[in-house]
Design an enzyme around this catalytic site. Structure first.
Site, PDB file in Angstrom:
ATOM      1  N   MET A  46     -47.130  31.016  27.066  1.00 37.88           N
ATOM      2  CA  MET A  46     -47.261  31.287  28.504  1.00 37.88           C
ATOM      3  C   MET A  46     -48.562  31.996  28.831  1.00 37.88           C
ATOM      4  O   MET A  46     -48.595  32.877  29.700  1.00 37.88           O
ATOM      5  CB  MET A  46     -46.059  32.124  29.004  1.00 37.88           C
ATOM      6  CG  MET A  46     -44.728  31.424  28.844  1.00 37.88           C
ATOM      7  SD  MET A  46     -43.300  32.458  29.158  1.00 37.88           S
ATOM      8  CE  MET A  46     -43.066  33.241  27.561  1.00 37.88           C
ATOM      9  N   ASP A  79     -33.395  23.043  30.566  1.00 37.10           N
ATOM     10  CA  ASP A  79     -34.602  23.634  31.159  1.00 37.10           C
ATOM     11  C   ASP A  79     -35.680  22.573  31.356  1.00 37.10           C
ATOM     12  O   ASP A  79     -35.605  21.490  30.794  1.00 37.10           O
ATOM     13  CB  ASP A  79     -35.158  24.718  30.225  1.00 37.10           C
ATOM     14  CG  ASP A  79     -34.386  26.011  30.346  1.00 37.10           C
ATOM     15  OD1 ASP A  79     -33.518  26.117  31.221  1.00 37.10           O
ATOM     16  OD2 ASP A  79     -34.665  26.921  29.546  1.00 37.10           O
ATOM     17  N   LYS A 109     -36.927  26.414  34.234  1.00 38.54           N
ATOM     18  CA  LYS A 109     -37.777  27.080  35.192  1.00 38.54           C
ATOM     19  C   LYS A 109     -39.211  26.650  34.998  1.00 38.54           C
ATOM     20  O   LYS A 109     -39.637  26.481  33.875  1.00 38.54           O
ATOM     21  CB  LYS A 109     -37.774  28.609  35.001  1.00 38.54           C
ATOM     22  CG  LYS A 109     -36.667  29.168  34.177  1.00 38.54           C
ATOM     23  CD  LYS A 109     -36.627  30.669  34.319  1.00 38.54           C
ATOM     24  CE  LYS A 109     -35.264  31.258  34.089  1.00 38.54           C
ATOM     25  NZ  LYS A 109     -34.626  30.868  32.869  1.00 38.54           N
ATOM     26  N   GLY A 137     -48.004  20.032  23.093  1.00 39.58           N
ATOM     27  CA  GLY A 137     -47.950  19.865  21.648  1.00 39.58           C
ATOM     28  C   GLY A 137     -46.772  19.011  21.195  1.00 39.58           C
ATOM     29  O   GLY A 137     -45.667  19.134  21.735  1.00 39.58           O
ATOM     30  N   GLY A 163     -36.075  24.428  25.538  1.00 41.33           N
ATOM     31  CA  GLY A 163     -37.248  23.995  24.784  1.00 41.33           C
ATOM     32  C   GLY A 163     -37.467  24.903  23.586  1.00 41.33           C
ATOM     33  O   GLY A 163     -37.154  26.093  23.624  1.00 41.33           O
ATOM     34  N   GLY A 164     -37.974  24.327  22.511  1.00 43.58           N
ATOM     35  CA  GLY A 164     -38.323  25.126  21.331  1.00 43.58           C
ATOM     36  C   GLY A 164     -37.112  25.740  20.678  1.00 43.58           C
ATOM     37  O   GLY A 164     -36.112  25.070  20.423  1.00 43.58           O
ATOM     38  N   ASP A 165     -37.184  27.036  20.454  1.00 49.83           N
ATOM     39  CA  ASP A 165     -36.095  27.797  19.850  1.00 49.83           C
ATOM     40  C   ASP A 165     -35.502  28.718  20.917  1.00 49.83           C
ATOM     41  O   ASP A 165     -36.251  29.384  21.631  1.00 49.83           O
ATOM     42  CB  ASP A 165     -36.651  28.632  18.684  1.00 49.83           C
ATOM     43  CG  ASP A 165     -35.590  29.539  18.114  1.00 49.83           C
ATOM     44  OD1 ASP A 165     -34.598  29.018  17.595  1.00 49.83           O
ATOM     45  OD2 ASP A 165     -35.745  30.774  18.215  1.00 49.83           O
ATOM     46  N   ALA A 199     -42.353  26.385  19.660  1.00 55.72           N
ATOM     47  CA  ALA A 199     -43.639  25.765  19.982  1.00 55.72           C
ATOM     48  C   ALA A 199     -44.713  26.123  18.955  1.00 55.72           C
ATOM     49  O   ALA A 199     -45.485  25.264  18.536  1.00 55.72           O
ATOM     50  CB  ALA A 199     -44.084  26.180  21.385  1.00 55.72           C
TER      51      ALA A 199
HETATM   52  N1  SAH Z   1     -38.313  28.850  23.593  1.00 53.66           N
HETATM   53  C1  SAH Z   1     -39.591  28.155  23.619  1.00 53.66           C
HETATM   54  C2  SAH Z   1     -40.644  28.906  24.405  1.00 53.66           C
HETATM   55  C3  SAH Z   1     -40.332  29.040  25.872  1.00 53.66           C
HETATM   56  S1  SAH Z   1     -41.599  29.865  26.752  1.00 53.66           S
HETATM   57  C4  SAH Z   1     -40.058  27.920  22.181  1.00 53.66           C
HETATM   58  O1  SAH Z   1     -39.478  28.468  21.235  1.00 53.66           O
HETATM   59  O2  SAH Z   1     -41.011  27.163  21.999  1.00 53.66           O
HETATM   60  C5  SAH Z   1     -42.539  28.509  27.343  1.00 53.66           C
HETATM   61  C6  SAH Z   1     -43.882  28.469  26.664  1.00 53.66           C
HETATM   62  O3  SAH Z   1     -43.774  27.855  25.385  1.00 53.66           O
HETATM   63  C7  SAH Z   1     -44.916  27.620  27.374  1.00 53.66           C
HETATM   64  O4  SAH Z   1     -45.532  28.347  28.411  1.00 53.66           O
HETATM   65  C8  SAH Z   1     -45.886  27.308  26.267  1.00 53.66           C
HETATM   66  O5  SAH Z   1     -46.731  28.405  26.013  1.00 53.66           O
HETATM   67  C9  SAH Z   1     -44.969  27.168  25.080  1.00 53.66           C
HETATM   68  N2  SAH Z   1     -44.635  25.765  24.788  1.00 53.66           N
HETATM   69  C10 SAH Z   1     -43.409  25.212  24.737  1.00 53.66           C
HETATM   70  N3  SAH Z   1     -43.475  23.904  24.403  1.00 53.66           N
HETATM   71  C11 SAH Z   1     -44.781  23.623  24.217  1.00 53.66           C
HETATM   72  C12 SAH Z   1     -45.498  22.447  23.858  1.00 53.66           C
HETATM   73  N4  SAH Z   1     -44.883  21.289  23.609  1.00 53.66           N
HETATM   74  N5  SAH Z   1     -46.852  22.520  23.776  1.00 53.66           N
HETATM   75  C13 SAH Z   1     -47.487  23.677  24.012  1.00 53.66           C
HETATM   76  N6  SAH Z   1     -46.865  24.812  24.368  1.00 53.66           N
HETATM   77  C14 SAH Z   1     -45.533  24.797  24.465  1.00 53.66           C
END
Ligand code: SAH
Length: 260
Positions: free
Chosen positions: A181, A46, A68, A210, A99-101, A130
């Site tokens: 978001m 992604d 996306k 972040g 990204g993230g989880d 995040a």
């Molecule tokens: N699965 C991801 C979230 C996906 S939705 C997770 O667990 O983090 C995407 C949203 O995550 C972004 O719009 C933002 O709000 C947040 N996000 C993801 N990475 C970020 C970062 N490095 N810094 C700030 N916000 C982040």
């Protein structure tokens, strides 16, 4: 005690690994994620996955971008689901990198539902979401005995110009609210929280990028944050944190100082 990692074998052909890449800093990957990325035949990623992390893949690994960005869905979700099934059936070891989880606002559930119903074997590797990564690097503990005994994650994605959230449940003191978001809907969000009882001077922060070198944090109140964020010209991804824990940042910030 026996070492019982059920999965410390090589990435298996014909499997899909749904892997969380964390919020940006590559060192926040889990050991398992790093291993699977290095072993994969193909990585479907992604837009939130940083280049440093993609560079950990083998040179011969195929890299497929699946989207996306806001308003720019490069591949519809159903096509991503089908792509994963096809690649696995071709006998590839597939890493689906998010990204993230993957199970936190990541549509990971939808992808795994398709894999399950099509009989494709899979594993899920959690990542640092995040909220956890950003809070740590911004100096904002999500809970703290003197401030917040609960923490709620919500999506601030606007639908028809508003957010369909449980406002009375969110507008509570002694609780931290983290909004994913939410940049676009920030004015609406702040208005609604005040309308449902949080004071106009209730602390709030917004953090851009972040855990990355380009991290920036602005803080204010429900009244001032939308204007401050606007003036700061923040770039996605951003995370909003609302709650009195935000005041702790004054003392606990460390990351944005590190490079200066
Ligand atoms: N699965 C991801 C979230 C996906 S939705 C997770 O667990 O983090 C995407 C949203 O995550 C972004 O719009 C933002 O709000 C947040 N996000 C993801 N990475 C970020 C970062 N490095 N810094 C700030 N916000 C982040």
């Amino acid at each position: 005690m026996a070492h019982t990692s059920a999965t410390a074998t090589s990435a298996r052909p014909g499997w899909v690994y749904l892997v969380g890449a964390g919020p940006g800093d590559p060192e926040l990957l889990t050991i398992k994620a790093a291993r699977l990325i290095a072993e994969a035949d193909v990585i479907v990623y992604d837009n939130l996955v940083s280049d440093d992390i993609l560079d950990m893949a083998a040179p011969k690994a195929e890299r497929l971008y699946a989207g996306k960005e806001r308003g720019n869905h490069s591949l519809p979700q159903e096509q991503i689901n089908q792509l994963l099934v096809r690649l696995a059936r071709e006998g590839k070891a597939v890493v689906r990198l998010k990204g993230g989880d993957p199970y936190t606002f990541g549509r990971g559930g939808e992808e795994v539902e398709t894999l399950h119903s099509d009989g494709v074997p899979f594993e899920v590797v959690p990542g640092i979401t995040a909220a956890a990564g950003v809070a740590a690097y911004a100096g904002i503990p999500l809970t703290h005995r003197n401030h917040a005994q609960a923490c709620v994650f919500v999506t601030g994605h606007l639908k028809d110009g508003s957010m369909n959230l449980d406002w009375p449940g969110l507008a509570r003191k002694r609780q931290t609210v983290v909004i994913y978001m939410g940049l676009h809907g920030l004015p609406h969000l702040c208005e609604k929280l005040m309308e449902h009882g949080l004071p106009p001077d209730w602390p709030a922060a917004i953090v851009q990028h972040g855990t990355r070198p380009t991290q920036r944090t602005v803080t204010g109140t429900l009244t001032t944050l939308p204007g401050i964020a606007d003036a700061a010209n923040l770039k996605a991804p951003t995370l909003i944190i609302v709650g009195s824990v935000v005041t702790l940042r004054e003392q606990l910030r460390w990351h944005e100082e590190a490079g200066k």
